[in-house]
Design an enzyme around this catalytic site. Structure first.
Site: not given
Length: 75
Positions: A19, A26
């Protein structure tokens, strides 16, 4: 058992680590390509898919480990 605890900790660590990597990728993609770009979307979707897959397999491992103890607790 101690082995089950270690397996659970490994999978929790994998999910959290992936994560964090997903978030970093991102942000990096947004920094490199601030406007919408199809290839940037593919990279983000692939990373999100990786997080989804490890979460799915972690849930299966958790189910396998906790199935009998929960049944014994409820009966």
């Amino acid at each position: 058992s101690p082995i089950e605890v270690v397996v659970l900790l490994i999978f929790v660590g994998l999910v959290l680590t992936l994560e964090l990597v997903n978030t970093a990728v991102e942000h990096l993609v947004d920094l490199i390509e601030p406007k919408f770009h199809e290839q940037a979307k593919i990279v983000k979707d692939a990373m999100a898919g990786a997080v989804l897959m490890i979460s799915f397999f972690s849930a299966i491992v958790g189910f396998i480990i906790f199935y009998n103890p929960v049944l014994n607790l409820l009966s």
